[in-house]
Design an enzyme around this catalytic site. Sequence first.
Site, short mmCIF file in Angstrom:
data_model
loop_
_atom_site.label_atom_id
_atom_site.label_comp_id
_atom_site.label_asym_id
_atom_site.label_seq_id
_atom_site.Cartn_x
_atom_site.Cartn_y
_atom_site.Cartn_z
N ASP A 157 0.92 -1.17 -0.10
CA ASP A 157 -0.06 0.01 -0.07
C ASP A 157 1.02 1.40 0.07
OD1 ASP A 157 -2.58 -1.56 0.64
OD2 ASP A 157 -1.18 -1.96 2.18
N HIS A 185 -4.82 -3.43 6.32
CA HIS A 185 -4.37 -3.73 5.03
C HIS A 185 -5.94 -3.93 4.38
CE1 HIS A 185 -2.88 -5.03 1.07
NE2 HIS A 185 -3.16 -6.30 1.48
#
Length: 327
Positions: A157, A185
């Site tokens: 990410d 996440h």
Amino acid sequence: MAKRVAVTGAAGQIGYSLLPRIAAGEVFGPDTPVILQCLEITPALGSLEGVRMELDDCAFPLLEGVVCSDDPRVAFADADLVFLVGSKPRGPGMERNDLLRENGPIFIGQGQALADVAAKDVRVIVIGNPCNTNCLIALNNGRRIAPGQWSAMTQLDHNRAQAQLAGKTGSLARDVKNVVIWGNHSNTQFPDWTHATIQGKPAEGQVNDLPWLQGPFLKTVQERGKAIIDARGKSSALSAASAGIDHARLLMNGTSKGEWTSMAVVSDGSYDVPAGLLCSVPVECPGDGTYRIVKGLEFQPFGREKFDASVKELVWERDTVKDLLGS
Ligand code: NAD
Ligand code: LMR
């Protein structure tokens, strides 16, 4: 002496991209030999044998051995570094935490086995989804290993946020520093641009488009995993393995002065995250396998609200798997 690196799900998509990069020395550097210790479920051992043949055929100068097994106690024996990848990926129309009940139990036995047989100062990186809570399950079942030795991967990410900011400003990913991924996440995470710089100047000023930052930028990073599944029919693997290498390299070799990366680690209560939760925060790594949570960063109300929502989701995930957290 060779470093022993265990990889679970080694015959899977991510394993296929991760193993050669470890064997090429991308985590421990060009002077440190490695032994790969691969774990798979029994039906995948045939396929894993093919991966072993390919690793042999690469003739990597640093690779001193490849162990293949369906027994965690063999694959984790004396391991210095462990990537817990092996688990089911989500398919179209699923969220990552739809996998909680299916994948969560895998991390009970693996946490116990790690505590029993891995090297004392092992570092464990959880990639299999939902990775924050799977890591929480593993560490609660492997308590001989200190909380600071576990982390889950939000480096992908982090890299995605860097790439989006670079694309928007016509710069290179390497010019973008100090984004932060806060929270889970999952699509509730807050990819934070407010402390980031591009070529040394504040990213927000360089982008000069707050609606884009609060809208398309945020959504793109939050939903990138789904976009890749929709496009490829399979979840990210090349970029996931690459992020795994970045995460491990930064942990073992250190972040640069004045820079941080994002990792999901055990909360010490900072930023009002409940202590013990596995939450993504900015970390600085001195280069010896440890990390320090970067303290004192400030939030705008927009970001704080997003981060709080992600923490709330993590609390929900933790409560959902209470029965898997050991006694
Ligand atoms: P894959 O299906 O290609 O491979 C998974 C492998 O794990 C398979 O070979 C399977 O046999 C093996 N496996 C299943 N259960 C196991 C067990 N108990 N022990 C050992 N091995 C086991 O999947 P993939 O694309 O490699 O993805 C693996 C996981 O990583 C998924 O959960 C996926 O969602 C996750 N992922 C996480 C991130 C992240 O950023 N954290 C990024 C991408 C993928
Ligand atoms: C990703 O972020 O690409 C992975 O977590 C895979 C997924 O399910 O989105």
